[in-house]
Design a protein around this motif. Structure first.
Motif, PDB file in Angstrom:
ATOM      1  N   GLU A   1      33.299  36.520  44.572  1.00 20.75           N
ATOM      2  CA  GLU A   1      32.701  37.265  43.454  1.00 20.75           C
ATOM      3  C   GLU A   1      33.687  38.298  42.900  1.00 20.75           C
ATOM      4  O   GLU A   1      33.704  38.533  41.689  1.00 20.75           O
ATOM      5  CB  GLU A   1      31.401  37.934  43.893  1.00 20.75           C
ATOM      6  N   LEU A   2      34.504  38.902  43.733  1.00 18.72           N
ATOM      7  CA  LEU A   2      35.514  39.845  43.246  1.00 18.72           C
ATOM      8  C   LEU A   2      36.434  39.193  42.218  1.00 18.72           C
ATOM      9  O   LEU A   2      36.840  39.819  41.241  1.00 18.72           O
ATOM     10  CB  LEU A   2      36.369  40.371  44.407  1.00 18.72           C
ATOM     11  N   GLN A   3      36.716  37.916  42.424  1.00 20.78           N
ATOM     12  CA  GLN A   3      37.617  37.202  41.518  1.00 20.78           C
ATOM     13  C   GLN A   3      36.998  36.958  40.137  1.00 20.78           C
ATOM     14  O   GLN A   3      37.697  36.562  39.213  1.00 20.78           O
ATOM     15  CB  GLN A   3      38.055  35.890  42.154  1.00 20.78           C
ATOM     16  N   GLN A   4      35.698  37.236  40.007  1.00 18.34           N
ATOM     17  CA  GLN A   4      35.017  37.080  38.722  1.00 18.34           C
ATOM     18  C   GLN A   4      35.116  38.338  37.855  1.00 18.34           C
ATOM     19  O   GLN A   4      34.733  38.314  36.684  1.00 18.34           O
ATOM     20  CB  GLN A   4      33.542  36.713  38.936  1.00 18.34           C
ATOM     21  N   ILE A   5      35.603  39.436  38.407  1.00 14.53           N
ATOM     22  CA  ILE A   5      35.735  40.673  37.629  1.00 14.53           C
ATOM     23  C   ILE A   5      36.943  40.511  36.713  1.00 14.53           C
ATOM     24  O   ILE A   5      38.062  40.319  37.182  1.00 14.53           O
ATOM     25  CB  ILE A   5      35.920  41.910  38.534  1.00 14.53           C
ATOM     26  N   PRO A   6      36.737  40.577  35.402  1.00 16.06           N
ATOM     27  CA  PRO A   6      37.850  40.345  34.466  1.00 16.06           C
ATOM     28  C   PRO A   6      38.934  41.413  34.564  1.00 16.06           C
ATOM     29  O   PRO A   6      38.676  42.570  34.898  1.00 16.06           O
ATOM     30  CB  PRO A   6      37.176  40.410  33.092  1.00 16.06           C
ATOM     31  N   PHE A   7      40.122  41.005  34.253  1.00 11.96           N
ATOM     32  CA  PHE A   7      41.273  41.896  34.173  1.00 11.96           C
ATOM     33  C   PHE A   7      40.943  43.057  33.235  1.00 11.96           C
ATOM     34  O   PHE A   7      40.370  42.869  32.167  1.00 11.96           O
ATOM     35  CB  PHE A   7      42.471  41.110  33.628  1.00 11.96           C
ATOM     36  N   GLY A   8      41.290  44.265  33.653  1.00 12.36           N
ATOM     37  CA  GLY A   8      41.078  45.431  32.812  1.00 12.36           C
ATOM     38  C   GLY A   8      39.654  45.965  32.822  1.00 12.36           C
ATOM     39  O   GLY A   8      39.340  46.927  32.138  1.00 12.36           O
ATOM     40  N   LYS A   9      38.773  45.343  33.610  1.00 11.29           N
ATOM     41  CA  LYS A   9      37.375  45.772  33.703  1.00 11.29           C
ATOM     42  C   LYS A   9      37.107  46.269  35.115  1.00 11.29           C
ATOM     43  O   LYS A   9      37.823  45.950  36.053  1.00 11.29           O
ATOM     44  CB  LYS A   9      36.421  44.615  33.392  1.00 11.29           C
ATOM     45  N   THR A  10      36.047  47.050  35.246  1.00 15.83           N
ATOM     46  CA  THR A  10      35.617  47.487  36.571  1.00 15.83           C
ATOM     47  C   THR A  10      34.154  47.121  36.754  1.00 15.83           C
ATOM     48  O   THR A  10      33.443  46.818  35.790  1.00 15.83           O
ATOM     49  CB  THR A  10      35.787  49.009  36.767  1.00 15.83           C
TER      50      THR A  10
END
Length: 160
Positions: A81-90
């Motif tokens: 699920e961590l890998q689903q967090i988009p680049f530049g987002k939190t």
């Protein structure tokens, strides 16, 4: 028997120790001690080092690597699920728990984040406190801040 290889790569925020095999990257840890970058990089780690270089040169926003982290089923679910967090987002820890389908598992999710064996590529640095604070990061909060600013700068530049 699986043969693990190790390489070191100097980043702007410390030396990355990369361990993997033909089965994939098993761990990337960030070290405080200065270790020279490896000269002879095993074939199974070359793509990882290339992608890390591109990330730090601001040429890469996503990683495309074969990963092989070792952990429990729950940890694997959190890391996926961590890998689903988009680049530049939190995302907050609460949002992370809801994303895995268990809003009451904040401590367990935080623990799994802390045990993330693949620094940066599995972006646990993108998880923050509900109040927006930079909480808990195995590599040190200063590195978490650096990574978030690095990604934020790229995101803002891409708007124009």
């Amino acid at each position: 028997m699986e043969k693990f290889e190790t390489s070191y790569y100097k980043t702007p925020i410390g030396t990355a120790k990369i361990v993997g095999s033909i089965e994939g990257i098993t761990s990337i840890t960030i070290l405080d001690e200065a270790i020279k970058s490896s000269k002879n990089i095993p074939t199974c780690l070359q793509e990882c080092i290339l992608q890390l270089e591109e990330y730090f040169k601001r040429e890469r926003t996503t990683f495309n690597l074969k990963l092989n982290p070792q952990g429990t089923d729950f940890q694997q679910k959190v890391w996926t699920e961590l890998q689903q967090i988009p680049f530049g987002k939190t995302r907050t820890y609460l949002e992370q728990t809801k994303a895995i389908g268990n809003a009451k598992a904040i401590r367990s999710v935080a623990s799994a984040n802390g045990k993330n064996p693949i620094w940066l590529v599995i972006p646990c640095h993108r998880v923050i406190g509900s109040d927006g604070s930079l909480t808990g990061y195995a590599g040190g909060l200063w590195r978490k801040k650096w990574l978030l600013e690095h990604e934020s700068d790229l995101t803002q530049q891409s708007l124009f």
